[in-house]
Design a protein around this motif. Structure first.
Motif, PDB file in Angstrom:
ATOM      1  N   LEU A  25       0.826  -1.222   0.000  1.00 58.82           N
ATOM      2  CA  LEU A  25       0.000   0.000   0.000  1.00 58.82           C
ATOM      3  C   LEU A  25       0.854   1.264   0.000  1.00 58.82           C
ATOM      4  O   LEU A  25       0.578   2.214  -0.720  1.00 58.82           O
ATOM      5  CB  LEU A  25      -0.949  -0.003   1.207  1.00 58.82           C
ATOM      6  N   ILE A  26       1.903   1.282   0.790  1.00 57.46           N
ATOM      7  CA  ILE A  26       2.792   2.442   0.837  1.00 57.46           C
ATOM      8  C   ILE A  26       3.506   2.611  -0.503  1.00 57.46           C
ATOM      9  O   ILE A  26       3.637   3.725  -1.014  1.00 57.46           O
ATOM     10  CB  ILE A  26       3.806   2.306   1.995  1.00 57.46           C
ATOM     11  N   GLY A  27       3.942   1.517  -1.092  1.00 57.97           N
ATOM     12  CA  GLY A  27       4.626   1.578  -2.386  1.00 57.97           C
ATOM     13  C   GLY A  27       3.741   2.131  -3.490  1.00 57.97           C
ATOM     14  O   GLY A  27       4.212   2.813  -4.397  1.00 57.97           O
ATOM     15  N   VAL A  28       2.470   1.858  -3.422  1.00 59.64           N
ATOM     16  CA  VAL A  28       1.536   2.356  -4.433  1.00 59.64           C
ATOM     17  C   VAL A  28       1.208   3.829  -4.199  1.00 59.64           C
ATOM     18  O   VAL A  28       1.106   4.611  -5.141  1.00 59.64           O
ATOM     19  CB  VAL A  28       0.244   1.499  -4.425  1.00 59.64           C
ATOM     20  N   ARG A  29       1.066   4.238  -2.958  1.00 61.85           N
ATOM     21  CA  ARG A  29       0.621   5.599  -2.637  1.00 61.85           C
ATOM     22  C   ARG A  29       1.748   6.624  -2.582  1.00 61.85           C
ATOM     23  O   ARG A  29       1.506   7.812  -2.767  1.00 61.85           O
ATOM     24  CB  ARG A  29      -0.124   5.611  -1.297  1.00 61.85           C
ATOM     25  N   LEU A  30       2.972   6.219  -2.318  1.00 57.01           N
ATOM     26  CA  LEU A  30       4.075   7.157  -2.144  1.00 57.01           C
ATOM     27  C   LEU A  30       4.330   8.051  -3.361  1.00 57.01           C
ATOM     28  O   LEU A  30       4.465   9.271  -3.200  1.00 57.01           O
ATOM     29  CB  LEU A  30       5.346   6.421  -1.728  1.00 57.01           C
ATOM     30  N   ASN A  32       2.252   9.090  -5.627  1.00 56.40           N
ATOM     31  CA  ASN A  32       1.153  10.063  -5.691  1.00 56.40           C
ATOM     32  C   ASN A  32       1.327  11.148  -4.647  1.00 56.40           C
ATOM     33  O   ASN A  32       1.082  12.333  -4.910  1.00 56.40           O
ATOM     34  CB  ASN A  32      -0.201   9.369  -5.488  1.00 56.40           C
ATOM     35  N   TYR A  33       1.748  10.761  -3.462  1.00 56.45           N
ATOM     36  CA  TYR A  33       1.974  11.720  -2.388  1.00 56.45           C
ATOM     37  C   TYR A  33       3.097  12.690  -2.758  1.00 56.45           C
ATOM     38  O   TYR A  33       2.988  13.901  -2.551  1.00 56.45           O
ATOM     39  CB  TYR A  33       2.309  10.976  -1.094  1.00 56.45           C
ATOM     40  N   GLN A  34       4.170  12.168  -3.340  1.00 56.70           N
ATOM     41  CA  GLN A  34       5.291  13.021  -3.727  1.00 56.70           C
ATOM     42  C   GLN A  34       4.877  14.006  -4.818  1.00 56.70           C
ATOM     43  O   GLN A  34       5.267  15.172  -4.784  1.00 56.70           O
ATOM     44  CB  GLN A  34       6.473  12.172  -4.179  1.00 56.70           C
ATOM     45  N   GLN A  35       4.073  13.563  -5.785  1.00 54.02           N
ATOM     46  CA  GLN A  35       3.596  14.469  -6.830  1.00 54.02           C
ATOM     47  C   GLN A  35       2.679  15.543  -6.250  1.00 54.02           C
ATOM     48  O   GLN A  35       2.708  16.698  -6.676  1.00 54.02           O
ATOM     49  CB  GLN A  35       2.862  13.687  -7.927  1.00 54.02           C
ATOM     50  N   THR A  36       1.885  15.169  -5.269  1.00 55.58           N
ATOM     51  CA  THR A  36       1.009  16.140  -4.611  1.00 55.58           C
ATOM     52  C   THR A  36       1.835  17.203  -3.892  1.00 55.58           C
ATOM     53  O   THR A  36       1.507  18.393  -3.949  1.00 55.58           O
ATOM     54  CB  THR A  36       0.066  15.432  -3.623  1.00 55.58           C
ATOM     55  N   LEU A  37       2.906  16.796  -3.234  1.00 59.76           N
ATOM     56  CA  LEU A  37       3.779  17.761  -2.564  1.00 59.76           C
ATOM     57  C   LEU A  37       4.416  18.716  -3.564  1.00 59.76           C
ATOM     58  O   LEU A  37       4.457  19.931  -3.339  1.00 59.76           O
ATOM     59  CB  LEU A  37       4.880  17.043  -1.774  1.00 59.76           C
ATOM     60  N   LEU A  38       4.934  18.181  -4.680  1.00 60.21           N
ATOM     61  CA  LEU A  38       5.541  19.037  -5.706  1.00 60.21           C
ATOM     62  C   LEU A  38       4.534  20.049  -6.228  1.00 60.21           C
ATOM     63  O   LEU A  38       4.841  21.231  -6.385  1.00 60.21           O
ATOM     64  CB  LEU A  38       6.086  18.188  -6.865  1.00 60.21           C
ATOM     65  N   SER A  39       3.327  19.600  -6.475  1.00 63.11           N
ATOM     66  CA  SER A  39       2.275  20.482  -6.975  1.00 63.11           C
ATOM     67  C   SER A  39       1.901  21.552  -5.953  1.00 63.11           C
ATOM     68  O   SER A  39       1.678  22.716  -6.311  1.00 63.11           O
ATOM     69  CB  SER A  39       1.046  19.645  -7.337  1.00 63.11           C
ATOM     70  N   THR A  40       1.855  21.180  -4.685  1.00 63.83           N
ATOM     71  CA  THR A  40       1.524  22.138  -3.628  1.00 63.83           C
ATOM     72  C   THR A  40       2.582  23.231  -3.524  1.00 63.83           C
ATOM     73  O   THR A  40       2.260  24.420  -3.445  1.00 63.83           O
ATOM     74  CB  THR A  40       1.387  21.409  -2.277  1.00 63.83           C
TER      75      THR A  40
END
Length: 126
Positions: A25-30, A32-40
């Protein structure tokens, strides 16, 4: 009389199975989380660029000239972007935000810019 052992707790197999599921689960979501941070962080830089543009427009309306960044009332401290301003001889400006550190992984949007005509580059990042 024979004592009966009551098992309480988890077996090693149950713990390893839970750990494996959590890792997947962490491998799949990480990513996406990193892209969200870059976008923010990119959105925060765009807000600062727009604020600088508004402050420049305000200063120009009162003094008929644009000023350097250090004369504007804005906090430009950031560990994700470095801000710069270019004043043109034709009484214009271009303000830019250049990605630093981990923000450089935002490959298409490493440098954002906005000028006195409100031209936003690169267009795909705005």
């Amino acid at each position: 009389m024979q004592k009966q052992l009551i098992s309480s707790g988890f077996t090693l197999i149950e713990l390893l199975t839970t750990l494996a599921i959590m890792s997947i689960l962490i491998g799949v979501r990480l990513p996406n989380y990193q892209q969200t941070l870059l976008s923010t962080y990119r959105d925060q830089a765009k807000i600062k660029l727009t604020t600088i543009s508004l402050l420049q427009t305000d200063h120009y309306s009162r003094h008929q000239q644009y000023v350097e960044l250090n004369h504007l009332a804005i906090d430009l401290s950031s560990n994700k972007y470095q801000y710069s301003l270019q004043l043109n001889e034709s009484n214009g400006y271009k303000v830019a935000a250049t990605a630093r550190d981990n923000q450089r992984h935002d490959s298409e949007c490493q440098e954002l810019s906005l000028d006195h005509n409100l031209t936003r580059l690169p267009a795909a990042c705005w």
